[in-house]
Write a protein that holds these residues in place. Structure first.
Motif, short mmCIF file in Angstrom:
data_model
loop_
_atom_site.label_atom_id
_atom_site.label_comp_id
_atom_site.label_asym_id
_atom_site.label_seq_id
_atom_site.Cartn_x
_atom_site.Cartn_y
_atom_site.Cartn_z
N UNK A 161 0.84 -1.21 0.00
CA UNK A 161 0.00 0.00 0.00
C UNK A 161 0.87 1.25 0.00
N UNK A 162 1.74 1.34 0.98
CA UNK A 162 2.62 2.50 1.09
C UNK A 162 3.75 2.17 2.05
N UNK A 163 4.71 3.05 2.12
CA UNK A 163 5.82 2.85 3.06
C UNK A 163 5.69 3.81 4.23
N UNK A 164 6.28 3.41 5.31
CA UNK A 164 6.29 4.24 6.52
C UNK A 164 7.69 4.20 7.09
N UNK A 165 8.03 5.22 7.85
CA UNK A 165 9.37 5.28 8.42
C UNK A 165 9.29 5.48 9.92
N UNK A 166 10.19 4.82 10.63
CA UNK A 166 10.29 5.02 12.07
C UNK A 166 11.16 6.24 12.34
#
Length: 298
Positions: A161-166
């Motif tokens: 779906x999409x990327x996320x970052x910590x």
């Protein structure tokens, strides 16, 4: 029980004539006669007697007619219920999600699904990504949204779906980091680190990052994102947390580390042999729409 035989039987009771029954059902007269004889053979009783008025029920035929009406009604109700289920007029859809995507996307998705199919029962199970994968494999859930775990199950379909970052988040008002132009590694040593327990991938990446940086930090594991955000506002702790979760929180600031390992994919996941109902198909459409929206917002 052959429902077609019963339909022929019930129609002959009403018309009393073979030819009229055949015309009404779009069958040949021999076919109607065959079904009636087959019923009589099935039960070992005579169903009709004939006279100048046509076919009339025997006592045994009256008994069969009494129960046949109920069976036909039940069958019609069953067919309608199945059709309603396929069309999303009743039934249920069971969703699962790990912590971050549950918080980010599920409320709006469930709202849109309920708007389209107000009569189906929608449930959401929020657990760690591996637990959601396990429940999808056993088909206890229909589909789910999870953060990547590094594990790909062959019986599951993973749709990115999409990327996320910590990022490292802290209070923009009460934390000492807010006054610093740059944060050095030694600045982090004495910090208390908050980690979202329900996001197993966040915990995994946090542990990996700490090991790489050779940092020893006191960690507090919490189940609630809102609790983490509230505790950050006091300025006594920092958190390794999803950037998407906190980027619109005005009272928080964050640091992005130059580390590709802290970037994670969010997947829409379902069993490859899942029966596709109309509500599930619509949920897939919502996911596709979400993909376009997040791509556009980048």
């Amino acid at each position: 029980m052959n429902i077609q035989k019963l339909h022929v039987f019930m129609t002959l009771v009403k018309t009393r004539k073979m030819t009229d029954t055949a015309n009404k059902l779009g069958l040949s007269t021999p076919t109607v006669s065959f079904h009636i004889k087959s019923l009589e053979e099935d039960y070992g009783i005579r169903l009709f007697r004939t006279n100048a008025g046509g076919y009339r029920l025997t006592d045994g035929g009256e008994m069969l007619y009494h129960y046949a009406k109920q069976l036909i009604q039940i069958n019609q109700a069953l067919e309608k219920s199945v059709e309603d289920y396929k069309n999303g007029k009743n039934g249920a859809i069971k969703l699962g999600a790990s912590g971050v995507p549950a918080h980010l996307f599920m409320p709006e998705l469930i709202h849109q699904l309920a708007e389209r199919y107000p009569r189906i029962k929608v449930s959401l199970d929020v657990k760690t990504a591996p637990e959601i994968e396990k429940r999808l494999l056993s088909q206890e859930l229909d589909c789910g949204l999870i953060m990547e775990t590094g594990n790909i199950e062959p019986d599951l379909v993973y749709v990115p779906i999409t990327k996320d970052k910590i990022v490292l988040a802290f209070s923009s008002q009460n934390h000492p980091f807010a006054l610093k132009e740059a944060i050095e590694e030694e600045d982090i040593f004495n910090q208390t680190l908050l980690v979202h327990r329900l996001s197993s991938s966040t915990g995994h990446f946090s542990k990996t990052w700490l090991q790489e940086q050779r940092l020893q930090m006191e960690m507090i594991h919490l189940d609630s994102v809102s609790t983490i955000i509230k505790m950050l506002s006091y300025g006594k702790a920092v958190a390794l947390i999803s950037k998407r979760l906190i980027e619109n929180e005005k009272h928080l600031n964050y640091i992005e580390f130059q580390n590709q390992d802290l970037e994670r994919q969010i997947y829409f996941v379902y069993h490859r042999h899942l029966w596709v109902s109309n509500p599930f198909r619509y949920f897939q459409e919502l996911i596709q729409k979400l993909q376009r929206e997040v791509d556009f917002s980048k």
